[in-house]
Design a protein around this motif. Structure first.
Motif, PDB file in Angstrom:
ATOM      1  N   ALA A 143       0.940  -1.209  -0.066  1.00 55.71           N
ATOM      2  CA  ALA A 143      -0.023  -0.062   0.089  1.00 55.71           C
ATOM      3  C   ALA A 143       0.828   1.074   0.005  1.00 55.71           C
ATOM      4  O   ALA A 143       1.896   1.287   0.760  1.00 55.71           O
ATOM      5  CB  ALA A 143      -0.995   0.019   1.214  1.00 55.71           C
ATOM      6  N   ILE A 144       0.469   2.214  -0.840  1.00 53.93           N
ATOM      7  CA  ILE A 144       1.379   3.524  -0.960  1.00 53.93           C
ATOM      8  C   ILE A 144       0.132   4.586  -0.711  1.00 53.93           C
ATOM      9  O   ILE A 144      -0.936   4.368  -0.926  1.00 53.93           O
ATOM     10  CB  ILE A 144       2.199   3.649  -2.126  1.00 53.93           C
ATOM     11  N   ASP A 145       0.801   5.831  -0.681  1.00 51.78           N
ATOM     12  CA  ASP A 145      -0.112   7.149  -0.637  1.00 51.78           C
ATOM     13  C   ASP A 145      -0.463   7.499  -2.023  1.00 51.78           C
ATOM     14  O   ASP A 145      -1.711   7.436  -2.511  1.00 51.78           O
ATOM     15  CB  ASP A 145       0.743   8.227   0.020  1.00 51.78           C
ATOM     16  N   THR A 146       0.375   7.729  -2.987  1.00 54.40           N
ATOM     17  CA  THR A 146       0.331   8.103  -4.375  1.00 54.40           C
ATOM     18  C   THR A 146       0.901   7.319  -5.569  1.00 54.40           C
ATOM     19  O   THR A 146       1.937   7.069  -5.477  1.00 54.40           O
ATOM     20  CB  THR A 146       0.517   9.463  -4.642  1.00 54.40           C
ATOM     21  N   GLU A 205      -2.270  -1.960 -15.927  1.00 53.75           N
ATOM     22  CA  GLU A 205      -3.364  -2.448 -16.728  1.00 53.75           C
ATOM     23  C   GLU A 205      -4.688  -2.239 -16.508  1.00 53.75           C
ATOM     24  O   GLU A 205      -5.719  -2.473 -17.046  1.00 53.75           O
ATOM     25  CB  GLU A 205      -3.037  -3.849 -17.454  1.00 53.75           C
ATOM     26  N   ARG A 206      -4.788  -2.138 -15.161  1.00 54.77           N
ATOM     27  CA  ARG A 206      -6.166  -2.030 -14.449  1.00 54.77           C
ATOM     28  C   ARG A 206      -6.289  -1.068 -13.210  1.00 54.77           C
ATOM     29  O   ARG A 206      -5.250  -1.286 -12.175  1.00 54.77           O
ATOM     30  CB  ARG A 206      -6.646  -3.365 -14.234  1.00 54.77           C
ATOM     31  N   LEU A 207      -7.373  -0.381 -13.179  1.00 49.15           N
ATOM     32  CA  LEU A 207      -7.660   0.423 -12.015  1.00 49.15           C
ATOM     33  C   LEU A 207      -8.968   0.342 -11.197  1.00 49.15           C
ATOM     34  O   LEU A 207      -9.866   0.140 -12.113  1.00 49.15           O
ATOM     35  CB  LEU A 207      -7.333   2.039 -12.217  1.00 49.15           C
ATOM     36  N   GLU A 208      -9.093  -0.133 -10.048  1.00 45.38           N
ATOM     37  CA  GLU A 208     -10.206  -0.500  -9.477  1.00 45.38           C
ATOM     38  C   GLU A 208     -10.425   0.202  -8.197  1.00 45.38           C
ATOM     39  O   GLU A 208      -9.684  -0.044  -7.136  1.00 45.38           O
ATOM     40  CB  GLU A 208     -10.377  -2.072  -9.123  1.00 45.38           C
ATOM     41  N   PRO A 209     -11.368   1.002  -8.036  1.00 45.96           N
ATOM     42  CA  PRO A 209     -11.731   1.659  -6.800  1.00 45.96           C
ATOM     43  C   PRO A 209     -12.012   0.576  -5.537  1.00 45.96           C
ATOM     44  O   PRO A 209     -12.759  -0.195  -5.941  1.00 45.96           O
ATOM     45  CB  PRO A 209     -12.810   2.408  -6.854  1.00 45.96           C
ATOM     46  N   TRP A 248      -7.458   2.888  -4.290  1.00 42.31           N
ATOM     47  CA  TRP A 248      -7.509   2.199  -5.546  1.00 42.31           C
ATOM     48  C   TRP A 248      -6.544   1.094  -5.561  1.00 42.31           C
ATOM     49  O   TRP A 248      -5.583   1.077  -4.829  1.00 42.31           O
ATOM     50  CB  TRP A 248      -6.998   3.284  -6.788  1.00 42.31           C
ATOM     51  N   ILE A 249      -7.135   0.097  -6.328  1.00 44.54           N
ATOM     52  CA  ILE A 249      -6.191  -1.168  -6.394  1.00 44.54           C
ATOM     53  C   ILE A 249      -5.791  -1.091  -7.945  1.00 44.54           C
ATOM     54  O   ILE A 249      -6.453  -0.856  -8.709  1.00 44.54           O
ATOM     55  CB  ILE A 249      -7.048  -2.474  -6.160  1.00 44.54           C
ATOM     56  N   ALA A 250      -4.402  -0.953  -8.047  1.00 53.17           N
ATOM     57  CA  ALA A 250      -3.761  -0.865  -9.457  1.00 53.17           C
ATOM     58  C   ALA A 250      -3.175  -2.532  -9.753  1.00 53.17           C
ATOM     59  O   ALA A 250      -2.551  -2.895  -8.866  1.00 53.17           O
ATOM     60  CB  ALA A 250      -2.693   0.010  -9.486  1.00 53.17           C
ATOM     61  N   SER A 251      -3.304  -2.910 -11.013  1.00 52.60           N
ATOM     62  CA  SER A 251      -2.785  -4.106 -11.242  1.00 52.60           C
ATOM     63  C   SER A 251      -2.134  -4.055 -12.734  1.00 52.60           C
ATOM     64  O   SER A 251      -2.486  -3.225 -13.402  1.00 52.60           O
ATOM     65  CB  SER A 251      -4.067  -5.261 -11.582  1.00 52.60           C
TER      66      SER A 251
END
Length: 370
Positions: free
Chosen positions: A3-6, A173-177, A182-185
Motif C-alpha cells: 500500500a502506498i499514498d500516491t 493495466e487496470r484500476l479498481e476503486p 485504488w487497487i492497481a494491477s
C-alpha cells in the motif's frame, strides 16, 4: 498487498513534475513508467521551447498554466542548473495581408496576460534577422529554449531525493476503486503485480485514455476522444542563419502553428512541426516531406538551401480536437467530474504542456489538498 499514498502513472514531464511537487519524507509515492526510459514520448519529442503564452484562448487552462508554468520553469532551471536560454522569438508577417493576423496575435496575447510583445517593422526585423523575409513582426522576449532531457532528469532527482520511487518497464493495466482508495494491477518487467494507493494520478500522455478505459467505474462519457497528431522535424546542417526562434503566422485549417524555426542549446537549427493525424502511435519520418517543408520555410527564409535540410525526428501530440476542429483545452479531470475520489486524469496535455508542467503539478497538488 503493498500500500502506498500516491501512484503516478507516466514518467514524462507531467508525471515527474507531479512527483517532484508531491514527494516528501514519510509520504510514499510510486511513479510507474511502461517504457525503458523516462520521457520516451511527447516530453522528449518536441521543439524544446519555453512558450510565452501567446496563442491560447484567453481564460483557458492552456493560457493560465502556460504563463504560470513559464515563470516556474525559468525559476526551476536557475535553481536546479538546467540548461536553458531566454532566446526570444519573432512572429513574422511575410506580407501585408498577414498584418491583421499579427495584430490579432498581439491582442490575444494581451488578453492572456502577456504584455511584453514588441511590434517591429521591416527595417528593424532586417537588423535582427537579415535572412528573414517579412514586412512586420512581434518580438517575444519571454520565449526560451530548454534541454528537455536535463529538465526531466532534474525532476526525477528532485522526486527521488524526497523519497519517491520510480519503476520502469511497469505497465498499469487496470484500476479498481475500493474502500481504501485504488487497487492497481499490471506487469513490471514481465511479472504481475498488484498494489493499493490512496490516490492515483493518470499522467499517461498518449496512453492516458487507454488507461482510463481500464478504470472500473469510470463511465465512457468521461473519457474524451484522443486524436494522435504527428509532427515531423528536419534539421539544417551547418551554421544557423538565425539568432531567434522564427515563427510564421499560424496556417489556416491546420492543427499547428506553421513550420517554424527553432534552435537548440548547441546552436543546431531545426524546422517543424507539421501536422498529420494518425490512427496509431508511429514515429516514422517520411523523407519525401523535405520538399513540402522547403516550400513552407522559403516563405520566410527565401535563401534556404534544401540540400542542407535533413530528416530529424517526429513527435506525437495527444490532442482532444480532431482535424478541422477548434483547438481543445487541457482537461484536468477530478472526482468532481467523474465521481471517483482520489483519481485525477490528465487528458490532452499537448503543447504547451512542457512549459506548463510545474504549474499543472501545482494544480494537481491543490486538488489533492497536498
Amino acid at each position: 498487498m503493498d500500500a502506498i499514498d500516491t501512484l503516478i502513472i507516466g514518467a514524462g514531464a507531467l508525471g515527474l513534475a507531479c512527483a517532484a511537487r508531491l514527494a516528501r519524507p514519510g509520504r510514499s509515492i510510486l511513479i510507474a513508467e511502461a517504457e525503458d526510459l523516462i520521457g520516451s514520448h511527447t516530453s522528449s519529442r518536441n521543439s524544446e521551447v519555453i512558450h510565452a503564452g501567446i496563442y491560447y484562448a484567453p481564460g483557458s487552462l492552456k493560457a493560465e498554466l502556460c504563463l504560470e508554468g513559464r515563470e516556474r520553469l525559468y525559476a526551476w532551471c536557475h535553481e536546479h542548473r538546467v540548461a536553458h536560454r531566454r532566446i526570444g522569438k519573432l512572429l513574422v508577417a511575410v506580407n501585408d495581408a498577414e498584418r491583421g493576423k499579427l495584430d490579432a496575435l498581439l491582442s490575444n496575447a494581451e488578453a492572456c496576460g502577456v504584455h511584453d510583445l514588441q511590434p517591429i517593422e521591416q527595417a528593424r526585423l532586417a537588423e535582427l534577422e537579415p535572412a528573414v523575409r517579412g514586412v512586420a513582426a512581434l518580438l517575444s522576449p519571454s520565449t526560451g529554449i530548454i534541454d528537455s532531457h536535463a529538465y526531466l532528469q532534474s525532476l526525477r532527482a528532485a522526486a527521488e531525493n524526497q523519497g519517491a520511487q520510480l519503476v520502469l518497464r511497469t505497465r498499469v493495466e487496470r484500476l479498481e476503486p475500493d474502500a481504501d482508495g485504488w487497487i492497481a494491477s499490471g506487469t513490471s518487467s514481465g511479472d504481475p503485480f498488484q498494489l493499493r494507493a490512496q490516490r492515483v494520478i493518470n499522467a499517461g500522455g498518449l496512453f492516458a485514455q487507454q488507461l482510463a478505459q481500464c478504470t472500473l467505474g469510470l463511465a465512457g462519457a468521461h473519457i474524451p476522444q484522443l486524436h494522435l497528431c504527428r509532427g515531423h522535424y528536419f534539421s539544417y546542417s551547418g551554421r544557423a542563419p538565425f539568432q531567434h526562434l522564427i515563427y510564421p503566422m499560424p496556417e489556416a485549417n491546420t492543427a499547428g502553428l506553421g513550420i517554424h524555426a527553432t534552435l537548440d542549446l548547441g546552436g543546431q537549427l531545426r524546422f517543424g512541426p507539421d501536422t498529420e493525424y494518425l490512427e496509431h502511435v508511429d514515429y516514422r519520418l517520411d523523407e519525401g516531406l523535405c520538399e513540402p517543408f522547403a516550400q513552407a520555410i522559403r516563405r520566410y527564409f527565401p535563401t534556404l538551401d534544401s540540400a542542407r535540410l535533413l530528416p530529424g525526428y517526429s513527435g506525437i501530440r495527444p490532442k482532444l480536437s480532431g482535424p478541422g476542429e477548434p483547438a481543445a483545452d487541457f482537461h484536468i479531470q477530478t472526482a468532481e467530474d467523474h465521481g471517483l475520489p482520489g483519481l485525477i486524469n490528465l487528458f490532452g496535455i499537448e503543447s504547451p504542456g512542457l512549459t506548463a508542467s510545474l504549474a499543472i503539478a501545482e494544480r494537481v497538488a491543490h486538488l489533492h489538498d497536498l
